[in-house]
Design a protein around this motif. Structure first.
Motif, mmCIF file in Angstrom:
data_model
loop_
_atom_site.group_PDB
_atom_site.id
_atom_site.type_symbol
_atom_site.label_atom_id
_atom_site.label_comp_id
_atom_site.label_asym_id
_atom_site.label_seq_id
_atom_site.Cartn_x
_atom_site.Cartn_y
_atom_site.Cartn_z
ATOM 1 N N ARG A 22 -15.075 56.278 77.225
ATOM 2 C CA ARG A 22 -15.981 57.430 77.354
ATOM 3 C C ARG A 22 -15.212 58.676 77.774
ATOM 4 N NH1 ARG A 22 -19.061 53.645 79.864
ATOM 5 N NH2 ARG A 22 -18.626 54.512 81.918
ATOM 6 N N ARG A 23 -14.311 58.525 78.764
ATOM 7 C CA ARG A 23 -13.519 59.680 79.214
ATOM 8 C C ARG A 23 -12.630 60.194 78.080
ATOM 9 N NH1 ARG A 23 -12.514 56.360 83.634
ATOM 10 N NH2 ARG A 23 -10.365 56.040 82.921
ATOM 11 N N ALA A 24 -11.987 59.281 77.367
ATOM 12 C CA ALA A 24 -11.085 59.682 76.286
ATOM 13 C C ALA A 24 -11.851 60.339 75.136
ATOM 14 C CB ALA A 24 -10.306 58.477 75.775
ATOM 15 N N ARG A 25 -13.056 59.886 74.904
ATOM 16 C CA ARG A 25 -13.871 60.461 73.819
ATOM 17 C C ARG A 25 -14.304 61.870 74.150
ATOM 18 N NH1 ARG A 25 -19.221 60.195 72.736
ATOM 19 N NH2 ARG A 25 -19.628 58.592 74.294
ATOM 20 N N GLY A 26 -14.538 62.152 75.440
ATOM 21 C CA GLY A 26 -14.929 63.497 75.867
ATOM 22 C C GLY A 26 -16.183 63.974 75.164
ATOM 23 N N GLU A 27 -16.072 65.142 74.553
ATOM 24 C CA GLU A 27 -17.218 65.755 73.863
ATOM 25 C C GLU A 27 -17.375 65.270 72.420
ATOM 26 O OE1 GLU A 27 -19.469 67.828 75.327
ATOM 27 O OE2 GLU A 27 -18.370 67.352 77.172
ATOM 28 N N ARG A 28 -16.430 64.502 71.963
ATOM 29 C CA ARG A 28 -16.492 63.980 70.597
ATOM 30 C C ARG A 28 -17.693 63.051 70.476
ATOM 31 N NH1 ARG A 28 -11.286 61.352 67.644
ATOM 32 N NH2 ARG A 28 -12.229 61.182 65.611
ATOM 33 N N ALA A 61 -7.938 48.324 69.264
ATOM 34 C CA ALA A 61 -6.781 49.019 68.685
ATOM 35 C C ALA A 61 -7.233 50.180 67.804
ATOM 36 C CB ALA A 61 -5.921 48.039 67.898
ATOM 37 N N ALA A 62 -8.261 49.973 67.012
ATOM 38 C CA ALA A 62 -8.759 51.023 66.123
ATOM 39 C C ALA A 62 -9.365 52.180 66.916
ATOM 40 C CB ALA A 62 -9.793 50.444 65.153
ATOM 41 N N ILE A 63 -10.154 51.865 67.930
ATOM 42 C CA ILE A 63 -10.774 52.912 68.746
ATOM 43 C C ILE A 63 -9.708 53.679 69.520
ATOM 44 C CG2 ILE A 63 -12.366 53.394 70.650
ATOM 45 C CD1 ILE A 63 -13.925 50.838 69.721
ATOM 46 N N ALA A 64 -8.765 52.964 70.110
ATOM 47 C CA ALA A 64 -7.681 53.610 70.868
ATOM 48 C C ALA A 64 -6.891 54.548 69.963
ATOM 49 C CB ALA A 64 -6.776 52.554 71.486
ATOM 50 N N ASP A 65 -6.606 54.119 68.742
ATOM 51 C CA ASP A 65 -5.861 54.949 67.801
ATOM 52 C C ASP A 65 -6.598 56.252 67.517
ATOM 53 O OD1 ASP A 65 -3.686 55.443 65.904
ATOM 54 O OD2 ASP A 65 -5.199 55.087 64.356
ATOM 55 N N VAL A 66 -7.890 56.151 67.257
ATOM 56 C CA VAL A 66 -8.699 57.330 66.962
ATOM 57 C C VAL A 66 -8.730 58.283 68.160
ATOM 58 C CG1 VAL A 66 -11.103 58.063 66.601
ATOM 59 C CG2 VAL A 66 -10.104 56.281 65.171
ATOM 60 N N LEU A 67 -8.740 57.725 69.357
ATOM 61 C CA LEU A 67 -8.817 58.550 70.564
ATOM 62 C C LEU A 67 -7.442 58.991 71.072
ATOM 63 C CD1 LEU A 67 -11.624 56.644 72.482
ATOM 64 C CD2 LEU A 67 -11.821 58.761 71.150
ATOM 65 N N GLY A 68 -6.385 58.558 70.398
ATOM 66 C CA GLY A 68 -5.042 58.948 70.798
ATOM 67 C C GLY A 68 -4.542 58.232 72.043
ATOM 68 N N LEU A 69 -5.065 57.044 72.289
ATOM 69 C CA LEU A 69 -4.642 56.249 73.441
ATOM 70 C C LEU A 69 -3.649 55.190 73.006
ATOM 71 C CD1 LEU A 69 -8.158 55.548 75.008
ATOM 72 C CD2 LEU A 69 -6.434 57.135 75.883
ATOM 73 N N SER A 70 -2.608 55.001 73.779
ATOM 74 C CA SER A 70 -1.701 53.892 73.484
ATOM 75 C C SER A 70 -2.318 52.612 74.044
ATOM 76 C CB SER A 70 -0.321 54.122 74.107
ATOM 77 O OG SER A 70 -0.355 53.869 75.492
#
Length: 96
Positions: A22-28, A61-70
């Motif tokens: 949720r934090r990584a997604r922010g306003e997206r 892995a797919a969600i992290a990639d989209v959000l720019g998280l390693s």
């Protein structure tokens, strides 16, 4: 196939994962994030809310990639107890 009940540690880790996403997604938007990751919006909603505490690795892995998280950062964050933004339900019960 019988699925064993999740442990309290697994549930808490799922809550930390949801908070991190949720934090990584922010306003997206949740919808756009889910579509970009090729997961259903319902799946993302359940993961973010902690209802799916142990999602499949390819999903994360797919969600992290989209959000720019390693994945290393995700793993480190969710495996550190006490890093929740809000107390878990079990901790709330213990405090009352």
């Amino acid at each position: 196939m019988v699925r064993l009940p999740l442990t309290s540690a697994e549930l808490e880790r799922g809550e930390r994962l949801g908070a991190l996403l949720r934090r990584a997604r922010g306003e997206r938007s949740m919808l756009q994030t889910a579509l970009d990751a090729r997961v259903s919006p319902e799946t993302l909603r359940k993961i973010e809310s902690g209802r799916v505490a142990t999602p499949a690795f390819p999903t994360i892995a797919a969600i992290a990639d989209v959000l720019g998280l390693s994945l290393d950062a995700v793993w480190a964050e969710i495996n550190q107890p006490g890093r929740d933004d809000a107390p878990s339900k079990s901790r709330e019960r213990l405090a009352s």
